[in-house]
Design an enzyme around this catalytic site. Sequence first.
Site, PDB file in Angstrom:
ATOM      1  N   PRO A 119       0.921  -1.289   0.078  1.00  0.00           N
ATOM      2  CA  PRO A 119      -0.098   0.095   0.026  1.00  0.00           C
ATOM      3  C   PRO A 119       1.059   1.390  -0.007  1.00  0.00           C
ATOM      4  CG  PRO A 119      -0.680  -1.549   1.859  1.00  0.00           C
ATOM      5  CD  PRO A 119       0.641  -2.026   1.195  1.00  0.00           C
ATOM      6  N   ARG A 170      -0.598 -10.345 -20.520  1.00  0.00           N
ATOM      7  CA  ARG A 170      -1.500 -10.168 -21.688  1.00  0.00           C
ATOM      8  C   ARG A 170      -0.782  -9.286 -22.775  1.00  0.00           C
ATOM      9  NH1 ARG A 170      -4.274  -5.625 -22.250  1.00  0.00           N
ATOM     10  NH2 ARG A 170      -5.752  -6.553 -23.400  1.00  0.00           N
ATOM     11  N   ASP A 190      -3.095  -1.896 -30.758  1.00  0.00           N
ATOM     12  CA  ASP A 190      -2.130  -0.868 -31.539  1.00  0.00           C
ATOM     13  C   ASP A 190      -3.058   0.137 -31.835  1.00  0.00           C
ATOM     14  OD1 ASP A 190       0.074  -2.440 -31.237  1.00  0.00           O
ATOM     15  OD2 ASP A 190      -0.290  -3.576 -33.082  1.00  0.00           O
ATOM     16  N   GLU A 245       0.334  -6.910   8.551  1.00  0.00           N
ATOM     17  CA  GLU A 245       0.473  -5.622   8.667  1.00  0.00           C
ATOM     18  C   GLU A 245       1.954  -5.111   7.527  1.00  0.00           C
ATOM     19  OE1 GLU A 245      -1.293  -2.985   9.935  1.00  0.00           O
ATOM     20  OE2 GLU A 245      -2.558  -4.740  10.233  1.00  0.00           O
TER      21      GLU A 245
HETATM   22  C1  9D3 Z   1      -3.224   0.219   8.997  1.00  0.00           C
HETATM   23  C2  9D3 Z   1      -2.099   0.457   7.733  1.00  0.00           C
HETATM   24  N1  9D3 Z   1      -2.396  -0.297   6.699  1.00  0.00           N
HETATM   25  C3  9D3 Z   1      -1.504   0.513   5.618  1.00  0.00           C
HETATM   26  C4  9D3 Z   1      -2.369   1.072   4.710  1.00  0.00           C
HETATM   27  C5  9D3 Z   1      -1.991  -1.679   6.906  1.00  0.00           C
HETATM   28  C6  9D3 Z   1      -2.310  -2.565   5.807  1.00  0.00           C
HETATM   29  C7  9D3 Z   1      -3.441  -2.561   4.960  1.00  0.00           C
HETATM   30  C8  9D3 Z   1      -3.187  -3.431   3.892  1.00  0.00           C
HETATM   31  C9  9D3 Z   1      -1.353  -3.546   5.553  1.00  0.00           C
HETATM   32  C10 9D3 Z   1      -1.192  -4.307   4.470  1.00  0.00           C
HETATM   33  C11 9D3 Z   1      -2.128  -4.525   3.580  1.00  0.00           C
HETATM   34  C12 9D3 Z   1      -2.525  -5.515   2.566  1.00  0.00           C
HETATM   35  N2  9D3 Z   1      -2.250  -4.880   1.379  1.00  0.00           N
HETATM   36  C13 9D3 Z   1      -1.334  -5.250   0.502  1.00  0.00           C
HETATM   37  O1  9D3 Z   1      -0.585  -5.810   0.610  1.00  0.00           O
HETATM   38  C14 9D3 Z   1      -1.312  -4.307  -0.992  1.00  0.00           C
HETATM   39  C15 9D3 Z   1      -2.065  -3.244  -1.373  1.00  0.00           C
HETATM   40  C16 9D3 Z   1      -3.195  -2.602  -1.001  1.00  0.00           C
HETATM   41  O2  9D3 Z   1      -3.787  -2.923   0.206  1.00  0.00           O
HETATM   42  N3  9D3 Z   1      -4.033  -1.906  -1.789  1.00  0.00           N
HETATM   43  C17 9D3 Z   1      -3.496  -1.388  -2.976  1.00  0.00           C
HETATM   44  N4  9D3 Z   1      -2.458  -2.018  -3.473  1.00  0.00           N
HETATM   45  C18 9D3 Z   1      -1.660  -2.786  -2.645  1.00  0.00           C
HETATM   46  S1  9D3 Z   1      -0.383  -3.676  -3.217  1.00  0.00           S
HETATM   47  C19 9D3 Z   1      -0.166  -4.675  -1.838  1.00  0.00           C
END
Ligand code: 9D3
Length: 253
Positions: free
Chosen positions: A88, A154, A169, A116
């Site tokens: 995230p 893809r 294209d 987390e």
């Molecule tokens: C409270 C803090 N959170 C961070 C924003 C905790 C948290 C949320 C979600 C920790 C890990 C996750 C899991 N998400 C992913 O691994 C993740 C993700 C996402 O949640 N949203 C958009 N892209 C991605 S890429 C990996």
Amino acid sequence: MRFDVITLMPSMFDALTGEGVVGRAIGRGVAELRLWNPRDYTTDVHRTVDDRPYGGGPGMVMKYRPLQQAVESALAQAGTAKVICLSPQGTAFDQHRARAIAESRLPLLLIAGRYEGIDERIIERYVDEEWSIGDYVLSGGELAAMVVLDAVIRLLPGALGDADSARQDSFADGLLDCPHYTRPDEIDGMPVPAVLRSGNHQAIRRWRLQQALRRTGERRPDLLQGRRMTAEEETLLAEIIAASGDAEQTQEQ
Ligand code: 9D3
């Protein structure tokens, strides 16, 4: 092209590989996918892959050692790879990145975390880039990894049928798509726009481009900002704006 994924939930990837474009690309050898589970690299009876965060707070963190062993095993087989952690906190994954990866053909190693997050020292030692797929909260990195895999695979030569490859294209780049219709020509009182049945290919092309511009302007004005417009696109957009002004006049009466 070779893809490796580090995941505690390898069976989730059955959804990606079982059918569809990606499944066929893997079946044909266009793409090769290997999954590595950190749990297979644990040495304790409980097969522990997570632990409590230093400094306290809620949730758990993926431990360094099992993850590191999984990454080392994948790299030993893949050779050099671009290592991406789905997070995230990452920068935004988009079509430009998908294209760059597909064109480079370099092996890609994706780390999909749970809990987390992962111990930061994995990122320091192994990770080239952190990517997010958008501003919403997922339960883990697996779905994000599958989004990246689908978007890249893809684009690989031989992944799509000839018709779909040609379409990529010719598509009006940087715009949302126009509406689509198929038979019958009227259903539940709703006709197909007459222009699409006119046989006038120039008029059809112009209508589709105008619809694409209209939708993009209404739904994703950010995509029009800084996009070069052809003279034809300027004309079609001016028509839309004139017509929407007329509609407002009508509303006021
Ligand atoms: C409270 C803090 N959170 C961070 C924003 C905790 C948290 C949320 C979600 C920790 C890990 C996750 C899991 N998400 C992913 O691994 C993740 C993700 C996402 O949640 N949203 C958009 N892209 C991605 S890429 C990996």
